[in-house]
Scaffold this motif. Structure first.
Motif, PDB file in Angstrom:
ATOM      1  N   SER A   8      39.083 -23.314  -7.437  1.00  0.00           N
ATOM      2  CA  SER A   8      38.638 -23.701  -6.100  1.00  0.00           C
ATOM      3  C   SER A   8      39.762 -23.462  -5.102  1.00  0.00           C
ATOM      4  CB  SER A   8      38.252 -25.184  -6.084  1.00  0.00           C
ATOM      5  OG  SER A   8      37.968 -25.617  -4.760  1.00  0.00           O
ATOM      6  N   ASN A   9      39.383 -23.017  -3.897  1.00  0.00           N
ATOM      7  CA  ASN A   9      40.360 -22.953  -2.801  1.00  0.00           C
ATOM      8  C   ASN A   9      39.719 -23.276  -1.446  1.00  0.00           C
ATOM      9  OD1 ASN A   9      39.008 -20.516  -2.273  1.00  0.00           O
ATOM     10  ND2 ASN A   9      40.898 -19.377  -1.875  1.00  0.00           N
ATOM     11  N   VAL A  10      38.593 -23.974  -1.467  1.00  0.00           N
ATOM     12  CA  VAL A  10      37.915 -24.385  -0.244  1.00  0.00           C
ATOM     13  C   VAL A  10      37.612 -25.877  -0.343  1.00  0.00           C
ATOM     14  CG1 VAL A  10      35.795 -24.164   1.125  1.00  0.00           C
ATOM     15  CG2 VAL A  10      36.878 -22.123   0.185  1.00  0.00           C
ATOM     16  N   GLY A  11      37.894 -26.608   0.731  1.00  0.00           N
ATOM     17  CA  GLY A  11      37.612 -28.044   0.743  1.00  0.00           C
ATOM     18  C   GLY A  11      38.593 -28.796  -0.139  1.00  0.00           C
ATOM     19  N   GLN A  56      43.746 -18.626   0.976  1.00  0.00           N
ATOM     20  CA  GLN A  56      44.768 -19.545   0.444  1.00  0.00           C
ATOM     21  C   GLN A  56      44.745 -19.538  -1.077  1.00  0.00           C
ATOM     22  OE1 GLN A  56      43.610 -23.264   2.260  1.00  0.00           O
ATOM     23  NE2 GLN A  56      42.511 -23.936   0.457  1.00  0.00           N
ATOM     24  N   ASP A  57      45.815 -20.087  -1.676  1.00  0.00           N
ATOM     25  CA  ASP A  57      45.924 -20.146  -3.126  1.00  0.00           C
ATOM     26  C   ASP A  57      44.813 -20.998  -3.730  1.00  0.00           C
ATOM     27  OD1 ASP A  57      48.154 -18.585  -2.914  1.00  0.00           O
ATOM     28  OD2 ASP A  57      49.578 -20.135  -3.523  1.00  0.00           O
ATOM     29  N   PHE A  58      44.555 -20.764  -4.993  1.00  0.00           N
ATOM     30  CA  PHE A  58      43.541 -21.492  -5.755  1.00  0.00           C
ATOM     31  C   PHE A  58      44.171 -22.585  -6.585  1.00  0.00           C
ATOM     32  CE2 PHE A  58      40.933 -17.874  -4.851  1.00  0.00           C
ATOM     33  CZ  PHE A  58      39.627 -18.304  -4.983  1.00  0.00           C
ATOM     34  N   LEU A  59      43.370 -23.586  -6.913  1.00  0.00           N
ATOM     35  CA  LEU A  59      43.663 -24.486  -8.021  1.00  0.00           C
ATOM     36  C   LEU A  59      42.758 -24.038  -9.157  1.00  0.00           C
ATOM     37  CD1 LEU A  59      43.891 -28.058  -6.425  1.00  0.00           C
ATOM     38  CD2 LEU A  59      45.755 -26.474  -7.022  1.00  0.00           C
ATOM     39  N   ASN A  60      43.323 -23.937 -10.358  1.00  0.00           N
ATOM     40  CA  ASN A  60      42.582 -23.460 -11.526  1.00  0.00           C
ATOM     41  C   ASN A  60      42.853 -24.350 -12.727  1.00  0.00           C
ATOM     42  OD1 ASN A  60      43.594 -20.707 -10.047  1.00  0.00           O
ATOM     43  ND2 ASN A  60      41.520 -20.526 -10.821  1.00  0.00           N
ATOM     44  N   ALA A  61      41.918 -24.334 -13.661  1.00  0.00           N
ATOM     45  CA  ALA A  61      42.089 -25.011 -14.952  1.00  0.00           C
ATOM     46  C   ALA A  61      41.135 -24.364 -15.951  1.00  0.00           C
ATOM     47  CB  ALA A  61      41.799 -26.511 -14.826  1.00  0.00           C
ATOM     48  N   ILE A  62      41.376 -24.657 -17.198  1.00  0.00           N
ATOM     49  CA  ILE A  62      40.479 -24.251 -18.282  1.00  0.00           C
ATOM     50  C   ILE A  62      39.869 -25.505 -18.876  1.00  0.00           C
ATOM     51  CG2 ILE A  62      40.426 -23.412 -20.673  1.00  0.00           C
ATOM     52  CD1 ILE A  62      40.366 -21.088 -18.799  1.00  0.00           C
ATOM     53  N   VAL A  63      38.567 -25.449 -19.115  1.00  0.00           N
ATOM     54  CA  VAL A  63      37.856 -26.540 -19.784  1.00  0.00           C
ATOM     55  C   VAL A  63      37.216 -25.956 -21.037  1.00  0.00           C
ATOM     56  CG1 VAL A  63      35.978 -28.226 -19.621  1.00  0.00           C
ATOM     57  CG2 VAL A  63      37.352 -27.679 -17.584  1.00  0.00           C
ATOM     58  N   VAL A  64      37.474 -26.591 -22.170  1.00  0.00           N
ATOM     59  CA  VAL A  64      36.810 -26.224 -23.415  1.00  0.00           C
ATOM     60  C   VAL A  64      35.767 -27.304 -23.665  1.00  0.00           C
ATOM     61  CG1 VAL A  64      37.079 -25.782 -25.886  1.00  0.00           C
ATOM     62  CG2 VAL A  64      38.912 -25.137 -24.290  1.00  0.00           C
ATOM     63  N   GLY A  95      36.167 -13.631  -2.778  1.00  0.00           N
ATOM     64  CA  GLY A  95      36.546 -14.370  -1.583  1.00  0.00           C
ATOM     65  C   GLY A  95      36.751 -15.846  -1.875  1.00  0.00           C
ATOM     66  N   PRO A  96      37.040 -16.619  -0.827  1.00  0.00           N
ATOM     67  CA  PRO A  96      37.244 -18.058  -0.989  1.00  0.00           C
ATOM     68  C   PRO A  96      35.989 -18.730  -1.527  1.00  0.00           C
ATOM     69  CG  PRO A  96      37.564 -17.376   1.313  1.00  0.00           C
ATOM     70  CD  PRO A  96      37.133 -16.185   0.549  1.00  0.00           C
ATOM     71  N   ARG A  97      36.188 -19.803  -2.273  1.00  0.00           N
ATOM     72  CA  ARG A  97      35.026 -20.523  -2.797  1.00  0.00           C
ATOM     73  C   ARG A  97      35.376 -21.977  -3.082  1.00  0.00           C
ATOM     74  NH1 ARG A  97      36.201 -16.414  -7.453  1.00  0.00           N
ATOM     75  NH2 ARG A  97      36.876 -15.445  -5.585  1.00  0.00           N
ATOM     76  N   SER A  98      34.363 -22.814  -2.888  1.00  0.00           N
ATOM     77  CA  SER A  98      34.539 -24.236  -3.162  1.00  0.00           C
ATOM     78  C   SER A  98      34.686 -24.478  -4.654  1.00  0.00           C
ATOM     79  CB  SER A  98      33.370 -25.045  -2.605  1.00  0.00           C
ATOM     80  OG  SER A  98      32.148 -24.573  -3.148  1.00  0.00           O
TER      81      SER A  98
END
Length: 172
Positions: free
Chosen positions: A10-13, A48-56, A87-90
């Motif tokens: 996510s990088n929006v909101g 802007q930069d993203f926040l990311n994670a992996i979920v198993v 592009g950017p995405r919530s």
């Protein structure tokens, strides 16, 4: 059980809240979740930069198309709007792998066709599953080897944050 590896970003909101909505919605189906990483955008779109994670996640009642439906529902709940590719995405929820299933269906390509090129997928995945492998074009390699094959620039664009995504199975 049908184990799915999901990449979330996510990088929006309120990006952290969007990521947390995934682990919250999946509840006790979450087997593991990585730390939250900050990453530079991929694909050349200024944003802007993203926040990311992996979920198993595991759920013996879900197949690959069920996981796709879950991913799309989670994105919709976060008001995801598809305007511009990369592009950017919530909220972005990508299915990286689902069991050992391969699919060439344009609606659900498995394993994810570009996962091996993206440090923001591989680095958090290695954190939660150091023994993980990814098959690309018939070649299965450990995720750590795929990371090593990336450019220094790609790897340098991913940074572990202090944020964590707590799940119902968490003790903290």
């Amino acid at each position: 059980m049908t184990r799915a590896v999901l990449s979330i970003g996510s990088n929006v909101g309120d990006s952290y809240a969007h990521l947390h909505s995934v682990t919250s919605a999946l509840g006790d189906r979450v087997v593991a979740v990585s730390s939250v990483y900050s990453s530079v955008p991929w694909g050349g779109v200024e944003q802007q930069d993203f926040l990311n994670a992996i979920v198993v996640a595991d759920d013996d009642r879900r197949g690959p198309y069920d996981w796709l439906e879950v991913a799309l529902e989670l994105e919709k709940a976060a008001d995801r709007v598809r305007v511009e590719r990369w592009g950017p995405r919530s909220l972005d929820v990508d299915i990286i792998t689902c069991a050992d299933i391969s699919s060439n269906d344009p609606q659900l390509l498995l394993p994810h066709p570009r996962a091996h090129q993206r440090a923001f997928v591989l680095v958090p995945w290695l954190e939660v599953d150091p023994e993980a492998t990814l098959e690309v074009a018939g070649e299965a390699r450990p995720v750590g080897e795929w990371i090593e094959s990336l450019s220094e620039e790609e790897r340098a664009g991913v940074h572990r944050t202090e944020m964590t995504l707590h799940t119902p199975n968490s003790t903290s």
